[in-house]
Each structure stands twice: as C-alpha cells, then as structure tokens.
Scaffold this motif. Structure first.
Motif, PDB file in Angstrom:
ATOM      1  N   ALA A  52      11.709   5.606 -12.366  1.00 22.01           N
ATOM      2  CA  ALA A  52      10.716   4.588 -12.016  1.00 22.01           C
ATOM      3  C   ALA A  52      11.036   3.255 -12.685  1.00 22.01           C
ATOM      4  N   ARG A  53      11.472   3.301 -13.958  1.00 17.86           N
ATOM      5  CA  ARG A  53      11.813   2.057 -14.656  1.00 17.86           C
ATOM      6  C   ARG A  53      13.104   1.448 -14.111  1.00 17.86           C
ATOM      7  N   MET A  54      14.083   2.286 -13.791  1.00 20.70           N
ATOM      8  CA  MET A  54      15.358   1.773 -13.285  1.00 20.70           C
ATOM      9  C   MET A  54      15.213   1.142 -11.908  1.00 20.70           C
ATOM     10  N   THR A  55      14.333   1.703 -11.084  1.00 19.95           N
ATOM     11  CA  THR A  55      14.138   1.204  -9.719  1.00 19.95           C
ATOM     12  C   THR A  55      12.937   0.266  -9.604  1.00 19.95           C
ATOM     13  N   ASN A  56      12.285  -0.010 -10.769  1.00 22.67           N
ATOM     14  CA  ASN A  56      11.117  -0.896 -10.790  1.00 22.67           C
ATOM     15  C   ASN A  56      10.029  -0.388  -9.845  1.00 22.67           C
ATOM     16  N   THR A  57       9.755   0.909  -9.932  1.00 24.03           N
ATOM     17  CA  THR A  57       8.726   1.526  -9.072  1.00 24.03           C
ATOM     18  C   THR A  57       7.610   2.153  -9.906  1.00 24.03           C
ATOM     19  N   GLN A  58       7.332   1.564 -11.087  1.00 26.20           N
ATOM     20  CA  GLN A  58       6.225   2.071 -11.894  1.00 26.20           C
ATOM     21  C   GLN A  58       4.907   1.739 -11.216  1.00 26.20           C
ATOM     22  N   SER A  59       3.930   2.610 -11.399  1.00 31.25           N
ATOM     23  CA  SER A  59       2.600   2.367 -10.835  1.00 31.25           C
ATOM     24  C   SER A  59       1.575   3.152 -11.633  1.00 31.25           C
ATOM     25  N   ALA A  60       0.317   2.703 -11.563  1.00 31.90           N
ATOM     26  CA  ALA A  60      -0.764   3.416 -12.246  1.00 31.90           C
ATOM     27  C   ALA A  60      -0.941   4.813 -11.662  1.00 31.90           C
ATOM     28  N   PHE A  61      -0.760   4.923 -10.348  1.00 32.23           N
ATOM     29  CA  PHE A  61      -0.850   6.232  -9.698  1.00 32.23           C
ATOM     30  C   PHE A  61       0.209   7.180 -10.250  1.00 32.23           C
ATOM     31  N   GLY A  62       1.437   6.695 -10.380  1.00 32.03           N
ATOM     32  CA  GLY A  62       2.515   7.526 -10.883  1.00 32.03           C
ATOM     33  C   GLY A  62       2.268   7.999 -12.307  1.00 32.03           C
ATOM     34  N   ALA A  63       1.706   7.122 -13.136  1.00 38.30           N
ATOM     35  CA  ALA A  63       1.423   7.489 -14.526  1.00 38.30           C
ATOM     36  C   ALA A  63       0.355   8.582 -14.591  1.00 38.30           C
ATOM     37  N   GLU A  64      -0.699   8.438 -13.781  1.00 31.76           N
ATOM     38  CA  GLU A  64      -1.760   9.450 -13.762  1.00 31.76           C
ATOM     39  C   GLU A  64      -1.256  10.770 -13.189  1.00 31.76           C
ATOM     40  N   TYR A  65      -0.478  10.689 -12.142  1.00 38.55           N
ATOM     41  CA  TYR A  65       0.075  11.887 -11.514  1.00 38.55           C
ATOM     42  C   TYR A  65       0.998  12.622 -12.483  1.00 38.55           C
ATOM     43  N   ASP A  66       1.780  11.876 -13.224  1.00 42.29           N
ATOM     44  CA  ASP A  66       2.688  12.459 -14.201  1.00 42.29           C
ATOM     45  C   ASP A  66       1.910  13.193 -15.291  1.00 42.29           C
ATOM     46  N   LYS A 118       0.840  -1.181   0.000  1.00 38.28           N
ATOM     47  CA  LYS A 118       0.000   0.000   0.000  1.00 38.28           C
ATOM     48  C   LYS A 118       0.884   1.243   0.000  1.00 38.28           C
ATOM     49  N   GLY A 119       0.275   2.373  -0.351  1.00 38.03           N
ATOM     50  CA  GLY A 119       1.033   3.604  -0.426  1.00 38.03           C
ATOM     51  C   GLY A 119       1.550   3.847  -1.832  1.00 38.03           C
ATOM     52  N   ILE A 120       2.377   4.875  -1.985  1.00 40.12           N
ATOM     53  CA  ILE A 120       2.928   5.233  -3.286  1.00 40.12           C
ATOM     54  C   ILE A 120       4.446   5.271  -3.189  1.00 40.12           C
ATOM     55  N   TYR A 121       5.096   5.085  -4.325  1.00 41.20           N
ATOM     56  CA  TYR A 121       6.554   5.125  -4.356  1.00 41.20           C
ATOM     57  C   TYR A 121       7.024   6.572  -4.229  1.00 41.20           C
ATOM     58  N   LEU A 122       8.018   6.775  -3.385  1.00 44.45           N
ATOM     59  CA  LEU A 122       8.439   8.133  -3.053  1.00 44.45           C
ATOM     60  C   LEU A 122       9.269   8.783  -4.157  1.00 44.45           C
ATOM     61  N   LEU A 123      10.329   8.122  -4.612  1.00 43.87           N
ATOM     62  CA  LEU A 123      11.311   8.780  -5.471  1.00 43.87           C
ATOM     63  C   LEU A 123      10.729   9.283  -6.793  1.00 43.87           C
ATOM     64  N   PRO A 124      10.074   8.435  -7.610  1.00 44.81           N
ATOM     65  CA  PRO A 124       9.556   8.961  -8.881  1.00 44.81           C
ATOM     66  C   PRO A 124       8.489  10.031  -8.700  1.00 44.81           C
ATOM     67  N   ASN A 125       7.629   9.855  -7.695  1.00 50.17           N
ATOM     68  CA  ASN A 125       6.583  10.852  -7.461  1.00 50.17           C
ATOM     69  C   ASN A 125       7.144  12.137  -6.867  1.00 50.17           C
ATOM     70  N   LEU A 126       8.281  12.033  -6.186  1.00 51.54           N
ATOM     71  CA  LEU A 126       8.957  13.229  -5.697  1.00 51.54           C
ATOM     72  C   LEU A 126       9.485  14.050  -6.868  1.00 51.54           C
ATOM     73  N   LEU A 127      10.023  13.371  -7.878  1.00 53.20           N
ATOM     74  CA  LEU A 127      10.492  14.058  -9.080  1.00 53.20           C
ATOM     75  C   LEU A 127       9.328  14.670  -9.851  1.00 53.20           C
ATOM     76  N   THR A 128       8.217  13.947  -9.932  1.00 53.10           N
ATOM     77  CA  THR A 128       7.027  14.490 -10.592  1.00 53.10           C
ATOM     78  C   THR A 128       6.531  15.740  -9.885  1.00 53.10           C
ATOM     79  N   THR A 129       6.575  15.712  -8.556  1.00 54.06           N
ATOM     80  CA  THR A 129       6.166  16.881  -7.781  1.00 54.06           C
ATOM     81  C   THR A 129       7.094  18.066  -8.053  1.00 54.06           C
ATOM     82  N   GLY A 130       8.384  17.785  -8.235  1.00 52.86           N
ATOM     83  CA  GLY A 130       9.321  18.843  -8.586  1.00 52.86           C
ATOM     84  C   GLY A 130       8.960  19.495  -9.910  1.00 52.86           C
TER      85      GLY A 130
END
Length: 283
Positions: A63-77, A13-25
C-alpha cells in the motif's frame, strides 16, 4: 453549495484492490487455521498462521509503495489481524492442549484473545504518536508466532498437547499478557530496506533461510520466543529504576516513554538535517 457537490463528485470511490486483496489472503489463512485445528490438523493450522504473517507484512508495504493507503484498508487490516493473530492462535492452543483443563483452558485462551484485541486497539490509537522504532507491548503476529510455532513443534514430534496442558496454558497467558504490557520491542522499521548492502549481508540472508529450512518449527518457535524475551530485557536496561508503569498500566507516566519521545524527536531532527545537507550538496 454547487462547488461542494462538485468536489464530492470528483472524489475517488471504491477501495484499492491490491493491498486489500493481500489482507483478504491473510484473513483466509487465519480462518483456515481455525478450521484445520477443529479437524485436528494442527501442523497445517500452525503453518497457516505463518502464511497469514506473510500476507500481513506485504499488504501495508504494498500500500505504501503503490500509494494506495486508505482508512478502509487500515480498519480492514486490523479486523483481519484480530482473527489471524488473536482468535485463530487461541483456538489452535485450546484445541491442541487446553480443552481438557476445563475453565482454566478456555480462560487462558480468552486472555490471549483479549490481549490481542487490546494490543491492536492501542496500536491504532498510537499511530503517528509513538516512536516508530519500538512497539509498546509484544506485537500480535509475534505472539501468534509463539503459539503457532509451539503447536507446530509439538505436532511434528507427535506430542499430545493435553499431556502438557498447564505449560500450554502458561505460555498462552504469558503471550497475551506481553501484548498488553508496556515493554518495548524493536519494530525494525528504521531498517533501510531500499539501501545498498554488502555481498556478505546477502550471504547471511541465505544462511538464515537454510537454518529455517532445516527445522522450521523449532527455529521459528525459538526466534519468536527470543523476541518475546527481548522486550523485558530492553526495557529494564533502558530505565534507571523499574516501576509498575514500565510493565503495565498508564504508559504516559513511565520514564521510558519520555526517553522514547525524546529519541523520536532527535531521530526526526537528524533526518531533517541529513535531507537539508543532501539538498545543499545537490545545489
């Protein structure tokens, strides 16, 4: 029933921090661009758009390098891209050179925003279906680069955007139209970034950095303008007879889409054969 609940309980549960942190930037940079343009600091607003591009390029790759892709991350991006490369560039252009044109000004800005929204929606629905080597329509970051680069160049030379308002409107509308067109643009996703290159290639990269650093506003604007023009050139060169479907409309009926699909299948077959040969060589 109990087994089903146990499986749900073990799902992360939850969301991956690193890729979504970059998206937030990237989202923050886009929002800051809007605020800076409202305050009349168009140079800083344009630079913020290019910073948002850097974040946008990093989040997916990380996200691809760290294998942290998610549907949430794609929508947020996608939502972050809508602000950074849709709303923000349109407002920068409007505040710099369109707001004295009346209806023409805000309609030109709206065409850009609508084009970015449609471009992102179409891209999301075509993930995994289209040829990865090409984009269908001008990518929204590239369209934003045209606007940001042009405004940055004008602001650096203390050019009043309102004196060339109609030119700004024409460029803004053209960028919006190219995003929803069927023109093909190289995605550069077939480049092997992990492979080895010659020492000369590294020197060329250094040379590119030096050229950009000499006059970043002019060089970036020229690069993105050249990329925007490359789409119609590639499309016209790749078809026997140019049809309306090649420019805009239902791309399913376009001849180049069939070639695009065939090229993608051929590319996948070549990749599979290469993997099989490599595996045989190892065995």
């Amino acid at each position: 029933m109990t087994e089903h609940h146990d499986n749900d309980a073990h799902k992360p549960k939850g969301i991956y921090l690193l890729p979504n942190l970059l998206t937030t930037g990237g989202l923050f940079a886009g929002f800051y661009a809007v605020v800076a343009s409202m305050n009349g600091d168009f140079k800083l607003a344009s630079v913020a758009i290019f910073i948002a591009m850097i974040f946008d390029g990093l989040d997916g790759r990380v996200a691809r390098m760290t294998n942290t892709q998610s549907a949430f991350g794609a929508e947020y991006d996608s939502m972050a891209d809508m602000l950074s490369f849709g709303v923000a560039p349109a407002l920068i252009a409007y505040n710099w050179g369109l707001n004295e044109l009346g209806k023409i000004g805000w309609l030109a800005a709206f065409i850009f925003v609508a084009g970015a929204a449609l471009r992102l929606a179409r891209f999301n629905t075509m993930v995994g279906k289209a040829d990865k080597r090409y984009f269908q329509g001008l990518a929204s970051p590239a369209a934003a680069g045209i606007i940001a680069g042009g405004v940055w160049l004008g602001a650096e030379h203390e050019l009043d955007g309102h004196s060339i308002g109609f030119i700004v409107a024409l460029i803004t509308m053209a960028a919006g139209a190219l995003m929803v067109s069927n023109f093909r643009y190289h995605s550069f996703k077939d480049v092997d970034w992990k492979g080895r290159v010659s020492f000369l290639a590294i020197l060329l990269v250094v040379l590119v950095y030096v050229i950009v650093a000499t006059n970043p506003a002019l060089v970036l604007f020229a690069i993105f303008m050249a990329y925007a023009v490359s789409g119609p050139f590639i499309t016209v060169r790749g078809v026997r007879k140019l049809k309306m479907e090649h420019v805009v409309g239902d791309s399913k009926d376009a001849d180049f889409c069939e070639k695009q699909k065939a090229a993608a299948e051929q590319s996948e077959a070549t990749t599979e054969n290469a993997k099989e040969n490599e595996q045989k060589a190892k065995d």
